[in-house]
Design a protein around this motif. Sequence first.
Motif, mmCIF file in Angstrom:
data_model
loop_
_atom_site.group_PDB
_atom_site.id
_atom_site.type_symbol
_atom_site.label_atom_id
_atom_site.label_comp_id
_atom_site.label_asym_id
_atom_site.label_seq_id
_atom_site.Cartn_x
_atom_site.Cartn_y
_atom_site.Cartn_z
ATOM 1 N N UNK B 124 -6.530 -4.639 -13.232
ATOM 2 C CA UNK B 124 -5.579 -5.419 -12.426
ATOM 3 C C UNK B 124 -5.171 -6.687 -13.179
ATOM 4 N N UNK B 128 -1.228 -7.491 -14.271
ATOM 5 C CA UNK B 128 -0.599 -8.681 -13.680
ATOM 6 C C UNK B 128 -0.537 -9.834 -14.691
ATOM 7 N N UNK B 129 -0.720 -9.527 -15.956
ATOM 8 C CA UNK B 129 -0.596 -10.487 -17.074
ATOM 9 C C UNK B 129 -1.655 -11.594 -17.049
ATOM 10 N N UNK B 130 -2.722 -11.404 -16.244
ATOM 11 C CA UNK B 130 -3.762 -12.442 -16.221
ATOM 12 C C UNK B 130 -4.514 -12.515 -17.556
ATOM 13 N N UNK B 132 -3.086 -11.906 -20.498
ATOM 14 C CA UNK B 132 -2.169 -12.658 -21.358
ATOM 15 C C UNK B 132 -2.284 -14.156 -21.056
ATOM 16 N N UNK B 133 -2.391 -14.473 -19.758
ATOM 17 C CA UNK B 133 -2.504 -15.886 -19.368
ATOM 18 C C UNK B 133 -3.769 -16.498 -19.957
ATOM 19 N N UNK B 134 -4.861 -15.742 -19.935
ATOM 20 C CA UNK B 134 -6.107 -16.244 -20.543
ATOM 21 C C UNK B 134 -5.875 -16.593 -22.002
ATOM 22 N N UNK B 135 -5.176 -15.703 -22.710
ATOM 23 C CA UNK B 135 -4.935 -15.934 -24.142
ATOM 24 C C UNK B 135 -4.089 -17.179 -24.363
ATOM 25 N N UNK B 136 -3.050 -17.353 -23.518
ATOM 26 C CA UNK B 136 -2.194 -18.531 -23.713
ATOM 27 C C UNK B 136 -2.941 -19.817 -23.390
ATOM 28 N N UNK B 137 -4.013 -19.723 -22.593
ATOM 29 C CA UNK B 137 -4.812 -20.910 -22.292
ATOM 30 C C UNK B 137 -5.934 -21.087 -23.325
ATOM 31 N N UNK B 141 -10.082 -13.426 -24.782
ATOM 32 C CA UNK B 141 -10.324 -12.576 -23.604
ATOM 33 C C UNK B 141 -11.595 -11.740 -23.696
#
Lengths: 249, 259
Positions: B124, B128-130, B132-137, B141
């Motif tokens: 999930x 839902x790109x979460x 990807x969001x982890x990586x950008x932060x 991952x």
Amino acid sequence: MGIIVRDLHKAFGPKVVLDGFSVEARDGETLVVLGGSGSGKSVMLKHLVGLLIPDAGEVEVDGQVVSTLKQEELFELRRKVGYVFQFAALFDSMTLAENVAMGLRRKSDLDEEGIADRVDECLRLVDLEGYGDRAPAELSGGQRKRAGIARAIATRPQYLLYDEPTTGLDPVTRAMIDQLILRMSEELGVTGIVITHDMDSAFRVADRFAMLHNGRCRFHGSPDEIRASEDPVVRGFIEGRPELLEMES
Amino acid sequence: MQPLLKPFAMLGQGGVPFAAGIGRWGQLTADTVRAVRHVDVWLRLLLPQMARVGVDSVPIALFIALFTGIVLALQASYTFTGAIPLYFVGVLVGKTMMLELGPVLTGLALSGRVGANIAAEIGTMRVTEQIDALETLAYPPVAYLVVPRALAGIIMFPVVTALAIGMGIVAGWITAIQLLDMSSADFFNGLTLFFLPFDVTYAMIKATSFGFIVTSIGCFFGFHTKGGAEGVGDATTRAVVASSMAILVLNAFWAIVLL
């Protein structure tokens, strides 16, 4: 140093998404990238932070070629970049405050008190004061989007990438987010790339425009230049006239 | 295509993706080992994951072991009657729970509970790109998602397995003294008769390897989820099937290597 995209190529299987796209966002300016649905705008944006690797060409952010960076160097670069996802991509196992604090725990030297203050400040900026304890599932679409922006700006990045930040929002919230983007650029000197279909919003925030069409850069210029453009594809898009696009094809 | 070649073509069509999948899982495992150095990222996530993987799995593991112990004692008595002394019920319950059923049944139960949970959650997050969001932060991952889950599996599967073995033996003992014509002394005499400390080591080695295989396969299918809800469902099913099969293969592997 800005963001430079040079001759970017990307295909997924037989589908060519980017076919030599080039564009530049100069230091401190906000570049709006236009393009139809499925034209590859989000794919292009993901290359800027190394979420995708180009098949050919290169992306330079802050003077560094992204695809050549080692993992640790890439993390260092990402500390300077904020990314607003199209559907917010909030961590649904965390509260809103924890979401906003995530980047601060990794990207800043703030202590817990400093992090809490910064979270409150960012939530206030996006008009979500008092929502810190809520779970993402308890928020409306617009609130989730604003929360995604709060998370991206919390670390005060040098570069901000917005993937359709105003799509699906009411006019008041849209205007508020546009003001926020302008404020980031004018007060903090943030270099921004905004992907949007929303032309009102685009004209409010853009210092310059680029248009992605058939995998390439169809137009690159100022707001005045795009208004004056005679290109039927550009005109068809900004005026919402599909007949002009059909003439072209 | 010539009919004679068809079976080879079919083998290739199935075998190549399977081999590629094993290769990608191996790559994720190597990345996981490398990501252990990001202690600041995974350390605070370890305890909650240990609770989810281990503590929350105790009831189902004990439930399975309880009934397994009862059935083992009754079936041993039924098989041995008139031929073998009844205290061998203790031998069979102890040896079988420790060497085989404790680790394997717990592993299979947890592949359904833990493996499915991990694949669905990470899947999930993927769609839902979460992730990807982890990586950008700037979060790696694998260090954030895989390392704490894999370590929790490695630490907690042996604990849950040990509790299940204990429960199975206790259930077998109570069954023996209540339903069979046996005393506690008979049962424990049998239980200790062929007991070797290596039995415990063997059970814990198996449980540790099952802990890693279930969590890493769950993470692997979660990471490679595509599409939306259907993709998450598909990843979850594949994770359970693959980790169950891997447990059975590993079980045979340890028997060949260690016994």
